[in-house]
Each structure stands twice: as structure tokens, then as C-alpha cells.
Design a protein around this motif. Structure first.
Motif, mmCIF file in Angstrom:
data_model
loop_
_atom_site.group_PDB
_atom_site.id
_atom_site.type_symbol
_atom_site.label_atom_id
_atom_site.label_comp_id
_atom_site.label_asym_id
_atom_site.label_seq_id
_atom_site.Cartn_x
_atom_site.Cartn_y
_atom_site.Cartn_z
ATOM 1 N N SER A 28 0.873 -1.205 0.009
ATOM 2 C CA SER A 28 -0.220 0.139 0.228
ATOM 3 C C SER A 28 0.971 1.192 -0.048
ATOM 4 C CB SER A 28 -0.992 0.421 1.245
ATOM 5 O OG SER A 28 -1.842 -1.214 1.461
ATOM 6 N N PHE A 32 1.312 4.160 -3.022
ATOM 7 C CA PHE A 32 1.122 5.522 -2.899
ATOM 8 C C PHE A 32 2.283 6.278 -3.392
ATOM 9 C CE2 PHE A 32 1.221 9.440 -0.274
ATOM 10 C CZ PHE A 32 -0.181 9.858 -0.602
ATOM 11 N N ASN A 35 2.889 6.401 -6.808
ATOM 12 C CA ASN A 35 1.707 6.998 -7.602
ATOM 13 C C ASN A 35 1.207 5.670 -8.416
ATOM 14 O OD1 ASN A 35 1.276 9.610 -7.057
ATOM 15 N ND2 ASN A 35 2.175 10.369 -8.776
ATOM 16 N N TYR A 37 -1.165 3.564 -7.594
ATOM 17 C CA TYR A 37 -2.530 3.439 -7.059
ATOM 18 C C TYR A 37 -3.435 4.064 -8.233
ATOM 19 C CZ TYR A 37 -3.026 8.069 -5.205
ATOM 20 O OH TYR A 37 -3.145 9.629 -5.085
ATOM 21 N N GLY A 46 -5.912 8.443 -2.544
ATOM 22 C CA GLY A 46 -4.696 8.248 -2.003
ATOM 23 C C GLY A 46 -4.432 8.160 -0.608
ATOM 24 N N VAL A 49 -5.381 4.878 0.777
ATOM 25 C CA VAL A 49 -4.570 3.989 0.357
ATOM 26 C C VAL A 49 -3.347 4.180 1.718
ATOM 27 C CG1 VAL A 49 -2.447 2.947 -0.946
ATOM 28 C CG2 VAL A 49 -4.422 3.956 -1.862
ATOM 29 N N VAL A 50 -2.903 5.412 1.964
ATOM 30 C CA VAL A 50 -1.942 5.768 3.435
ATOM 31 C C VAL A 50 -2.482 4.975 4.519
ATOM 32 C CG1 VAL A 50 -0.588 7.566 4.491
ATOM 33 C CG2 VAL A 50 -1.140 7.479 2.135
ATOM 34 N N SER A 53 -2.290 1.617 4.862
ATOM 35 C CA SER A 53 -0.806 0.915 5.232
ATOM 36 C C SER A 53 -0.660 1.165 6.509
ATOM 37 C CB SER A 53 0.083 2.033 4.365
ATOM 38 O OG SER A 53 1.393 1.427 4.478
ATOM 39 N N ASP A 252 -0.005 7.524 -14.109
ATOM 40 C CA ASP A 252 -0.621 8.395 -13.520
ATOM 41 C C ASP A 252 -1.133 9.425 -14.594
ATOM 42 O OD1 ASP A 252 1.486 9.316 -13.788
ATOM 43 O OD2 ASP A 252 1.930 10.405 -11.776
#
Lengths: 260, 347
Positions: A28, A32, A35, A37, A46, A49-50, A53, A252
Motif C-alpha cells: 500500500s 502511494f 503513484n 495507485y 490516495g 491507501v496511506v 498502510s 498516473d
């Protein structure tokens, strides 16, 4: 009193679960910071996703340093860990690639490319300028300034505004079978939340002449945008002045994201 | 008498071992099929498309599953059964009406709601109220309202229609489930849930543990266990949804939807198969306008999807008995179908 070692303390099942959570935490975090994701989710996610993690790390720590597990060696309790690892195997089979013409053909509903929406469906982008094309070397040289760089979604959203104007856009090329009134479709995918809900947005293009490109190559096109009435619909068509292959944009920059 | 009890316990244990083995075999078969699929289609566009869709569904759902699991862990440690009993209205129907609408204050998507409901049920919340929250929470909430409002070009009517149907159907199905099933008949036995085996102290931390830090650690530990128990079902559901999205064209469905009534049915089937998040499905539903799908068909897609789809059915397996899942799925499908036919008639 001697402390039991980690394996004895948390058992095989606990150890496997902790390793699984650590793996997901690393994946994860990497998605992030790289990029990557953005190949799956829209930019606003985003932060989620953090968050994932961080929580995965918490889970792993709680299992490794928390209270004692029963030290059973249950294969049945390890199989879910293998299932939870499967998405990671599939992630590595699709790195750095976006959805292509297979998804386009599966998801396109006839009417979606047969008429110019000119509606609010794609949200608002007051600038309407495609970020990728703004940075294009063509612009820096100032050679083609009279073409307005525009994203496909904006072109469709503001159809009337761009009618009969010279525009340039980039996207993937697709040659549908039995397409009579145009040569091909220039398309990209528009993500609202994730790639599973990505919708193809595209304009028809005319003037390629003989087919010299493959499906799914990335091209930059310049031409005049207009709406052609056919079979009861207004069809968005770009009559080309030029078309050229471009290198595949980084992941991205391949998708369009709501609300842009 | 003692021999009878021993024999019953032995039978229960033997059933449990059989269930565990069957579960392990099914999981092993799934892993095997997934890996064969991965290696046999490598370097093809089909695999690329599938992998993107499959991973996207999982990656989007994970944070919500984690939130749901954390909330579940916090409830386990910080909220006692007595407290929950004290908060619930005594009249069951009132608890259902509150449950179906509580998403307005406590918004969750369908992925997050399952672990929360699981914990609520174990803490003594009545079955019907928990079902009302399970079905209503992912629709009757402000985030879904806002996405519907935007997807339908800022239409209040569409948003209110969706939320109202979601609320009424969730409450109706929940009341019926409450009448048809007791909690014991509905829930899988605690012994078949290995979470309770792994846990050393019988999951009564709120009674034994003191100190906020200790309780928080305990809550995270429970959350991790809950997440581990439930998420495999999400992954199987996402896998199936990925296959369907990769190999079946959406046009096949819209071509089948020739009449308004058929439109409703087809859109309901599509909602079950696509497994979209309730916060994004309005945009997909709105895109079906251009394909000539009637409004009631679009609404059927938006109301049924958050209540019933493949991944949810699979996630329910970690919580409910199969008979309840069958009845719950059938009732939800019928209620949504009939409601949308009425909407169609009202024009």
C-alpha cells in the motif's frame, strides 16, 4: 523467567497473519509513493491507501507483540492468508498498464460514443486544458499554438464550445468493427472511484486514411472538432489534420478522473 | 444424562471438523483456480484487464473494510452488552426503523458494514435491527446521497427516491427476517468461527482489561482478527466480479432489456454481478440512460447493488447460516423488484 520465542508465542497462524499484514502495508505504501495507485483508484483516494498502510502495520504489530495465541498449526487458518495474497500476484501481472480496447469494447454502450453528451455527467473543469498536452514539446516550440489542447472528457462536455474549432487531444486509438461513418475512436477511460467503474469516453476520428496503426497505441491528434448528425444522434467527430504516435504516458496520466 | 451431553458435544465437534475441512478444501480449490488462471493467461490483454479490475475492487474496498474492522474492535472492547441493550429501543420495530436510517449519522459502505454488524449481533443487538442496518446503511447515508445527486445532474428527486426506497425496503425485509428467524437460527455457531478459538481470553476484554492503552491494543487485535476472517470473502467476490466485467459485455445486458419490466430484472442482475461500491454505482446507473434503460431500471440497479451483490453474499457466509442468506437474498431481490415495478407503474 525465560520468554517464549515469537513462533511459540504466536504460533504459525499468528506469524503468517502478521507477515501478511506487513506485506500489504508495504504494498500500500509503495502504491502511494510511486503513484501506481492511480492505475486503480482516483487521486482523492490516495489518503485511503496511506490509511490502509498504517492500519496494516498496526495489525501486524498487535499480532506480533500482543497477547498470546493458541499455538495450533492449522492449515485451515493459513489458507485465508494465501487468498489475501492473491490480489498482489495479480497486481504484479498488470503493472504500468492501463485498461485497453478489450475493456472499451465491453463497457461501451452504443449511445455513449454515438452522441455528444454535452451534459454535466463528466463534471466541471473550468480550464479544460489537458495537463499532459500543456507539457507537450509541441507547445514549448510554439509550432502549433493555434490548436487548443483539450482532454476528451472536456471536449464532450463542452461540445458546443469547441464546435468547428481546431483542437488537439491525446488518447488511445481503437478501430471498432463495422464503424461506417468514421475511421476510428480516440478514447480514454474516466474513473469516478476505481478502475472497475471506469467508463470509456471517446470521439470519432476521420481522416486517418488507410489503417497504419494498431489498436491501443497512444496517439496525439490535431484537427477540427464538429458534430455530425447521423442515425438520429449527434456524433462527436474530429477531422484530422495530423496524427502521430506518442510514447505511452506514465500510468498516473493515462486516465481521466472525476471531476476533471 | 451426562452421556447424552457428551454425545451431543462430540457430534457438534465432529460437524465442526467436517465444516472446517470442507471450507479448507473450497479455499484450496479457489487458490488453485486463481493461480492456473494467472499463469495460463499471462501476457494477454484479458489477464491485464481482469487484473486491473480485480485489484481495483480490492484496493478500493480495503480501507473501508479496515475502518469497519476497527469500529468492530472498538465496539468489542469499549461497549458492553449491557450498554448496547440499554441503548436499543425496547420495541423491536422501533429498533428496525432506527437501524435502517442510522447510516445517515454513521455512514458506511457495504464492505465496512459487515464486520460492524457482526460485532453488533454478538453484543446483543436484535437480529432485525442489525439486518436493517446491514441493508439500509450502505444506501441511506449522506455520501451515497451526494454521489447520486451529482451523477444525476444535481437532481434532488433522484437522490430522495433512492434513499427512500433503500430505507423502506431495508426496514421491511428486516422486520420479516426478524419474524422468520431467531438469532440462533440466523447466525453461524461461534465454534465454527476460528476467531474465537484463536483468542485466549474468551473475548470479554471489556470486563477484564483496564487502562485505555491496553483496551486500544486489544481493540486493534480484535480488528485484525475480524479483518482476517471476513476479507477472504471480499476477495473471492472481487475475483468473480472481475471475471464477469472482463468477459461479459455490458451491451449484452442492455440488448436483453427490451421492455421496461425486463429492464428492471436485467439491471438487478447486473447490480448483483458487477459488485460496485455504493458510492460509485450512481455514475454507472446514470450512464445507462443513454442506452435506453428506463428510470425504474436504473433505480433498481442503485437500490439492489448496495444490499445484495456477489461479494456481499460471500461475506455473509462468515456471519450467517446459509438458510438465512438464501431467504435474505430472495426477500431483498423480490422487494426491490416489486418496488421498482410499482415505481414503473407510477411513471
Amino acid at each position: 523467567m525465560k520468554k517464549p520465542n515469537l513462533y511459540k508465542k504466536i504460533g504459525m497462524s499468528g506469524l503468517v497473519q502478521a507477515m501478511l499484514f506487513l506485506t500489504w502495508a508495504i504494498i500500500s505504501f509503495w502504491l502511494f509513493v510511486s503513484n501506481q495507485y492511480l492505475a486503480y483508484l482516483q487521486p482523492k483516494f490516495g489518503i485511503l491507501v496511506v490509511f490502509s498502510s498504517v492500519v496494516f502495520i498496526l495489525f501486524a504489530v498487535s499480532l506480533l507483540f500482543g497477547k498470546q495465541h493458541s499455538p495450533h498449526h492449522q492449515i485451515g487458518s493459513i489458507l485465508p492468508a494465501l487468498i489475501l495474497l492473491l490480489p498482489i500476484f495479480f497486481l504484479f501481472s498488470s503493472l504500468d498498464t492501463g485498461l485497453g480496447s478489450k475493456a472499451f469494447a465491453n463497457r461501451i454502450l452504443d449511445a455513449e460514443v454515438k452522441q455528444a453528451p454535452d451534459s454535466d455527467e463528466f463534471g466541471e473543469n473550468p480550464e479544460g486544458v489537458d495537463a499532459h498536452l500543456q507539457e507537450s514539446p509541441l507547445d514549448q516550440k510554439g509550432a502549433v499554438k493555434h490548436y487548443t489542447a483539450v482532454s476528451i472528457s472536456h471536449l464532450l462536455m463542452k461540445s458546443k464550445q469547441y464546435k468547428n474549432r481546431q483542437v488537439k487531444a491525446y488518447g488511445k486509438l481503437f478501430f471498432p468493427e463495422n464503424l461506417k461513418f468514421a475511421d476510428a475512436v480516440l478514447y480514454r477511460f474516466y474513473i469516478t472511484c476505481c478502475a472497475a467503474d471506469a467508463r470509456p469516453v471517446g470521439v470519432f476520428i476521420n481522416g486517418i486514411g488507410e489503417r497504419k496503426f494498431e489498436n491501443d497505441v497512444w496517439v496525439e491528434v490535431e484537427g477540427v472538432y464538429h458534430l455530425k448528425k447521423s442515425e438520429g444522434d449527434k456524433k462527436p467527430i474530429l477531422t484530422l489534420h495530423s496524427i502521430k504516435l506518442i510514447t505511452e504516458p506514465p500510468i498516473d496520466q493515462q486516465y481521466l478522473y472525476f471531476p476533471d | 444424562m451426562d452421556s447424552h451431553i457428551k454425545s451431543a458435544n462430540a457430534n457438534r465437534e465432529s460437524d465442526f471438523v467436517i465444516q472446517l475441512r470442507a471450507g479448507a478444501i473450497l479455499q484450496f480449490i479457489f487458490i488453485f483456480i486463481a493461480l492456473v488462471f494467472l499463469f495460463s493467461l499471462r501476457n494477454t490483454e484479458s489477464l491485464n484487464t481482469f487484473s486491473i479490475i480485480f485489484f481495483a475492487i480490492v484496493l478500493e474496498a480495503l480501507p473501508f473494510m479496515l475502518i469497519g474492522s476497527l469500529v468492530s474492535g472498538l465496539i468489542e472492547v469499549f461497549v458492553s452488552r449491557d450498554r448496547i441493550a440499554g441503548l436499543m429501543p425496547r420495541r423491536k420495530w422501533l429498533a428496525v426503523l432506527i437501524g435502517a436510517g442510522i447510516g445517515l449519522i454513521f455512514p458506511v459502505c457495504e464492505c465496512a458494514v459487515v464486520p460492524v454488524v457482526r460485532r453488533f449481533l454478538r453484543k446483543g443487538v436484535p437480529l432485525s435491527a442489525a439486518i436493517a442496518y446491514l441493508l439500509g446503511g450502505p444506501i441511506v447515508n449522506p455520501i451515497v446521497g451526494a454521489s447520486t445527486y451529482i451523477a444525476y445532474a444535481f437532481s434532488w428527486q433522484v437522490m430522495i427516491t433512492r434513499l427512500a426506497f433503500g430505507y423502506v425496503i431495508a426496514a421491511s425485509v428486516a422486520i420479516l427476517i426478524g419474524l422468520l428467524f431467531s438469532k440462533k437460527q440466523a447466525l453461524i455457531s461461534e465454534s465454527s468461527d476460528h476467531h474465537h478459538h484463536d483468542c485466549c481470553d474468551g473475548c470479554h476484554h471489556s470486563d477484564h482489561e483496564t487502562g485505555t492503552i491496553r483496551k486500544l491494543r486489544s481493540a486493534v487485535h480484535h480488528a485484525a482478527q475480524d479483518f482476517y476472517d471476513v476479507t477472504r470473502f471480499l476477495i473471492v467476490g472481487a475475483f468473480v466480479a472481475g471475471l464477469l466485467q472482463t468477459f461479459i459485455s455490458r451491451q449484452v445486458f442492455t440488448q436483453l432489456a427490451q421492455s421496461p419490466d425486463l429492464s428492471i430484472l436485467i439491471m438487478m442482475i447486473l447490480a448483483i454481478l458487477l459488485n460496485l461500491c455504493s458510492e460509485a454505482d450512481a455514475f454507472i446507473a446514470a450512464s445507462f440512460r443513454s442506452a435506453g434503460i428506463v428510470f425504474s431500471g436504473q433505480m433498481a440497479f442503485m437500490v439492489l447493488g448496495p444490499m445484495l451483490d456477489l461479494k456481499l453474499i460471500l461475506m455473509y457466509l462468515g456471519l450467517f447460516r446459509k438458510r438465512l442468506i438464501l431467504v435474505l437474498s430472495t426477500l431483498t431481490f423480490l422487494f426491490v423488484g416489486l418496488s421498482m415495478l410499482i415505481l414503473q407503474l407510477l411513471g
